[in-house]
Structure formats: structure tokens, C-alpha cells
Design a protein around this motif. Structure first.
Motif, PDB file in Angstrom:
ATOM      1  N   ASP A  40       0.819  -1.216   0.000  1.00 14.41           N
ATOM      2  CA  ASP A  40       0.000   0.000   0.000  1.00 14.41           C
ATOM      3  C   ASP A  40       0.848   1.260   0.000  1.00 14.41           C
ATOM      4  OD1 ASP A  40      -2.684  -0.227  -0.245  1.00 14.41           O
ATOM      5  OD2 ASP A  40      -3.084  -0.613   1.855  1.00 14.41           O
ATOM      6  N   ARG A  41       1.837   1.284   0.879  1.00  9.01           N
ATOM      7  CA  ARG A  41       2.713   2.457   0.992  1.00  9.01           C
ATOM      8  C   ARG A  41       4.135   2.033   0.631  1.00  9.01           C
ATOM      9  NH1 ARG A  41       1.349   4.562   6.839  1.00  9.01           N
ATOM     10  NH2 ARG A  41       0.600   2.433   7.134  1.00  9.01           N
ATOM     11  N   TRP A 478      -2.893   4.729  -6.444  1.00 14.63           N
ATOM     12  CA  TRP A 478      -2.530   3.507  -5.725  1.00 14.63           C
ATOM     13  C   TRP A 478      -1.410   2.807  -6.476  1.00 14.63           C
ATOM     14  CZ3 TRP A 478      -2.076  -1.775  -6.334  1.00 14.63           C
ATOM     15  CH2 TRP A 478      -1.874  -2.489  -5.146  1.00 14.63           C
ATOM     16  N   ASN A 480      -0.290   4.071  -2.580  1.00 17.51           N
ATOM     17  CA  ASN A 480      -0.205   5.422  -2.046  1.00 17.51           C
ATOM     18  C   ASN A 480       1.234   5.891  -1.933  1.00 17.51           C
ATOM     19  OD1 ASN A 480      -3.058   5.569  -1.615  1.00 17.51           O
ATOM     20  ND2 ASN A 480      -2.782   4.217   0.141  1.00 17.51           N
ATOM     21  N   GLY A 481       2.172   4.939  -1.964  1.00 20.33           N
ATOM     22  CA  GLY A 481       3.581   5.298  -1.932  1.00 20.33           C
ATOM     23  C   GLY A 481       4.139   5.417  -3.331  1.00 20.33           C
TER      24      GLY A 481
END
Length: 577
Positions: A40-41, A478, A480-481
């Protein structure tokens, strides 16, 4: 991100759920955390890798994370019951690198990822029922991790967790070992109502396999100029022109020092008819050679359109089923200026296709309707991908284009008027549809490509999702990172057989928030009703292995491929671009 954490619970409710999905019987008190749950990140520097990349026999979910960054990774797990949980980590690396794992506020004494690939048991953690943070920390780059496990089982083995890979709804239906290549075309060549495969290798050698995986025939391409041909997706289609139930194959052949457009018997490879490929005499380059089935006259679709970008100029040609020429349109432009593919689509709903290629729209007789060459400075900024939908809700079909560094455009199909435009890095792949919850449709999602700096350790290609509403407003991104390494594709289709389109990107099912849930071991390649049961299956392609995956809980009905318009648009006229 919808977590892939599989909580293999001690209580009967989840056991029952698992059995309904035909999932293996659960192990009490075990939590499996795939490496993909940390994406996600994704921090700058970290990359995803598979077993082939790492040169090992097996990776959980075929997806590992190479920890090139010292930035910690964190996810949240749901502990099913109070208890003492033992930590197991599967990792690899070398002396001097490694990482630790913290569960809640306790850091493992052990370091992982400092030696050859292993499934290592570490310390124990007293955990309470409920949510707990799990972190990969104290990273000395660049170890690799593919799965972490917390279990009340004191003697867990890695073979115990193998049955719990990927989402329990995913079912492997077919697997084919084929010749390496990025061009695979589909159709029924032997009349058994099953999907067969035409595989075109990087040198343009063409091989046809039946549905069982048996090779039916192969035509070997010449060695001359192989290096020029192998850079790009090869041209080919499978189509039943004579309506006898056995589809023919159309592809490039080199015969007696000439290039030919050949229609061959799909069962045997025997040449049925041919015409000279519409290009200049050799030597020339092979930038974008593409074929598509079109409907240029009344009746069912049965014509062929050919796009030939041979360096400095390019031809768009149309042929009847017997290869009688219909027309030719020529543009003198640099490589890629007209994009990578040719799209026959009925934009004005008169029952006859227009022909879209790059920023140029032709009518069914090859006459220009419009061009938007004014939008693109040179051949660097070109149309990489198109999708079609009624963006502005006026009842007419619009075109959504990803145009490299100039970004994404939504334009009116028959007038070239811009509805909206925005940017998304190097806008490469694109999809349009009703995918997000509580957002006016259609939404547009772009795979924004980034290029690694050279010389450096950055991946050559990476990608990230950019989500836009129907007015062109950027909604979210996406991961998010940072982007994920690779050159991923979108596919979309009726995964559950109930009519609602489901979007997939790379290895991920995309949820209604626009975020990914790992679903497949390899990147998606195509999606259609492969089995003829009404639902649409996802096809992946990697290192000479093609796999067909379906939903275990899909509703089945009639074969969608019996509709020639579906067969043309969804199955046959398919491209990576």
C-alpha cells in the motif's frame, strides 16, 4: 488495500466460510501475512520479485518484496484469539543484510534475510484478540521477504502454508507451457467449440495449440532481421472467415525473399491465400505491425485491417476476407506517431466501423474524418492505449486516450472535441468503467508509467494507478507510496458471471476504493469467456507459461463467444497496448 491476511481461525464460523469457498481445511490459530500486504505504501527503492527473478523454485503467491529501502513497512493483522503466537519468516539475503520484525510493541530478537532462502522460526509473542500492528523494521538493504506467519503451532512447516496462497475464490482452470512470446491470439481453429491458441514468438515464428495444449503446427520465421522484429508485439488474428466452424489464422510470413500477409488453415497451417504485406521493400524496420478484424460493410464483421509502421512512413490497409484490397491510407510520420495498434469501432452507430489509429480517425472507406496531430509535439508523445465509453453522458460513444507524457484525454469520437484532459506521468495503460463506489460513472484509471534513472539501481519501468472521475478530476492514486516495478496491464470483465465488470491490474483485483488485492501469481494478460461458460476468466502470461483463472463462485450461462461482435471486440482484437 484489502488485506490478503488469511486468518485461519479456531472458531467454526470462518471454518464454514472457508469450506464454502472450497478452501483447504484451516489450521487453528494461524495468521499468514504475504509480502504483498505491505505494498500500500511502497517506499522508493523497494521492488516486487517472483520465483523466476529470484532464481528459486517457489515463492509464496509468487510475489516477494526486495527491501532496497530502509523505510519500515507496516500492516495491521487481526488476531483471532488470545494466545502465544510463534513468528515464522520466509526470507533470503546475504551476510551483512537483513531485517527484524516487530509485533505490537515487541521487536524480534532474530534477524531475517541474511542467508539463503529459508522458512525460519523466531520468537514468541503473547497477543490479545483483535487488531495488532506488524512491522518489518531495522532493515539493512537488500533482503527479500515473501511471507510472515504468526501461529500457535510450535512446529509449523512451509509446506503447511502452501495451500493458502492467493485468494480462496481464485481457481486455476488451465495451464499451458508455450513458446516464449508476448503475442498470443485466441479462437476455435478445429470446430470443437473450445478456445485454441496461436502463439507468436519474438522472432515471429507462429505456433498453434489446441485447447488441450497439443501443438497442431508451427511455421518457423527466418533468421534474417530477427533482431529488428523481436522488439515489438507480433501481428496476428484468428477468425473464421468462411463460417465453416474452423477459424483461420492470419499472420506475417516471409516467402521467397518477400513479406506476405497470409491466411492459413488454423488446423494445419496450410496456406490458403496470401497477398504482399503492404510495406516498402526490404530493408526496413518493424515498428508496429498490427492486424484487426473489422466490419466495414453490412453483415457480420469479416474484413481485415492492417497497420504497418515501417520507419518514416506508415500504411493503414483494409482487405476483404479473400484478401482483395479495399483501400490504403498513408501517413509520412516517425516511429510510433500513430501509436501501436489499430481499432475498428462503430462510433456513430450506423452498423459500420470507423478505423482509429493514433490521433487519426478514418471512415470505412479509408477517408479521413479527423486528426489531432496538433496535440502531439512529435512521435515521442503518441497514443499508447484507447478505451471507449460515453464519458459526458450525451448518448454517444467517446474515446479515452492515454497519450504518453501529454497525459490522458477524453474526446468526442466523431468530432475530436476535447471533453477533458489531465496528466498521469507517462500515461500508458488505461481503462474506463463503473469501478468505484459513490463516484459518478464512468471513471477513468490510468497506469502512469515511470522510468528508472540510468545508471542506478532503479527499475527500468514502474507503474502506479491514477484515478479520475468523469470530469477529469484526479481522485486518488494507488499504491499510495511509490510505483510498483513492471509494465503491467489492465483487464476487465464479468468475473462472477453476474454482469458487473471487475477490474484487474498487474496481479491485483481492484476494489471499489481503487486499491489492489493480490489475486494472481503473474501479471494479467487478457480476459474473456475462455471456457464458454458465460463468466469471464483472467489469463496470465509469464516466461512461456499461460494460465487461465476463474472464480470458484461464478454463475455460469451460455458461451459469450457465440456473439461475433463480442468475439471480435473482446477476444480477437486484443493487444497489450
Amino acid at each position: 488495500m484489502k488485506k490478503l491476511i488469511l486468518i485461519l481461525a479456531v472458531f467454526s464460523g470462518i471454518n464454514t466460510y472457508a469450506q464454502k469457498l472450497n478452501h483447504p481445511v484451516s489450521m487453528p490459530g494461524t495468521i499468514i501475512v504475504p509480502a504483498s500486504d505491505f505494498l500500500d505504501r511502497n517506499p522508493k527503492g523497494n521492488i516486487i520479485a517472483d520465483a523466476g527473478t529470484l532464481k528459486v523454485g517457489w515463492i509464496f503467491n509468487n510475489t516477494a518484496v526486495v527491501l532496497n529501502s530502509e523505510t519500515n513497512l507496516i500492516t495491521r493483522i487481526n488476531v483471532p484469539e488470545n494466545g502465544l503466537y510463534h513468528l515464522y519468516v520466509r526470507s533470503q539475503g546475504a551476510p551483512g543484510v537483513g531485517f527484524k520484525v516487530s509485533v505490537g510493541d515487541k521487536v524480534s530478537a532474530e534477524t531475517f534475510g541474511s542467508d539463503s532462502l529459508s522458512f525460519k522460526k523466531a520468537g514468541a509473542f503473547q497477543l490479545n484478540k483483535g487488531l495488532t500492528d506488524l512491522k518489518i523494521t531495522r532493515i539493512d538493504p537488500s533482503p527479500v521477504v515473501d511471507v510472515l506467519v504468526l501461529s500457535t503451532n510450535t512446529n509449523l512447516k512451509e509446506e503447511d502454508i502452501r495451500p493458502y496462497q492467493l485468494n480462496p475464490d481464485v481457481e486455476l482452470i488451465k495451464e499451458y507451457k508455450i513458446h516464449s512470446g508476448n503475442a498470443v491470439k485466441f479462437g476455435d481453429v478445429n470446430g470443437d467449440k473450445k478456445t485454441d491458441l496461436m502463439v507468436i514468438s519474438p522472432d515471429w515464428t507462429t505456433t498453434v495449440f489446441d485447447n488441450s495444449g497439443q501443438e497442431l503446427w508451427s511455421w518457423k520465421a527466418p533468421l534474417e532481421n530477427t533482431h529488428l522484429r523481436s522488439e515489438f508485439e507480433a501481428p496476428g488474428v484468428v477468425w473464421d472467415f468462411d463460417k465453416d466452424g474452423n477459424a483461420e489464422v492470419v499472420h506475417w510470413r516471409f516467402i521467397e525473399n518477400k513479406e506476405w500477409l497470409v491466411v492459413a488453415d488454423g488446423r494445419t497451417g496450410k496456406e490458403l491465400r496470401k497477398t504482399e504485406w503492404p510495406t516498402k521493400a526490404l530493408p526496413h524496420v518493424y515498428n508496429n505491425f498490427r492486424l484487426a478484424i473489422a466490419k466495414l460493410t453490412k453483415g457480420s464483421p469479416n474484413e481485415l485491417v492492417v497497420f504497418t509502421d515501417y520507419g518514416g512512413a506508415m500504411n493503414i490497409n483494409a482487405f476483404k476476407a479473400d484478401l482483395t484490397p479495399l483501400w490504403q491510407h498513408t501517413e509520412k510520420r516517425l516511429k510510433d506517431n500513430l501509436g501501436h495498434y489499430i481499432y475498428p469501432v462503430d462510433f456513430n452507430k450506423d452498423g459500420i466501423d470507423e478505423v482509429l489509429v493514433g490521433s487519426l480517425l478514418l471512415d470505412s472507406k479509408g477517408k479521413e474524418i479527423w486528426n489531432r496531430f496538433d496535440l502531439l509535439n512529435d512521435n515521442h508523445d503518441h497514443a499508447d492505449s484507447y478505451k471507449f465509453a460515453d464519458v459526458d453522458k450525451d448518448g454517444k460513444l467517446d474515446i479515452v486516450i492515454s497519450n504518453s507524457e501529454t497525459g490522458v484525454y477524453a474526446i468526442k469520437a466523431m468530432t475530436k472535441e476535447i471533453i477533458w484532459q489531465n496528466v498521469a506521468e507517462h500515461s500508458q495503460q488505461i481503462q474506463v468503467g463503473d469501478f468505484l463506489k459513490n463516484v459518478p460513472k464512468p471513471q477513468v484509471v490510468v497506469g502512469g508509467r515511470t522510468y528508472g534513472l540510468r545508471p542506478s539501481t532503479e527499475p527500468g519501468l514502474s507503474s502506479q494507478l491514477f484515478w479520475f472521475d468523469n470530469k477529469g478530476t484526479l481522485l486518488s492514486m494507488w499504491p499510495n507510496g511509490y510505483p510498483l516495478n513492471g509494465n503491467p496491464d489492465f483487464v476487465v470483465g464479468n468475473w462472477k458471471g453476474k454482469g458487473k465488470p471487475q477490474l484487474f491490474w498487474y496481479k491485483f483485483k481492484i476494489d471499489d476504493k481503487g486499491e489492489g488485492d493480490l489475486y494472481f501469481p503473474d501479471g494479467v494478460f487478457h480476459m474473456f469467456d475462455f471456457t464458454g461458460r458465460g463468466a469471464e476468466e483472467v489469463i496470465t502470461l509469464s516466461r512461456g507459461v499461460l494460465k487461465v483463472f476463474g472464480s470458484k463462485t461464478a454463475t455460469h450461462s451460455k458461451d459469450l463467444k457465440s456473439d461475433l461482435d463480442y468475439l471480435k471486440a473482446k477476444v480477437v482484437n486484443h493487444t497489450h497496448y
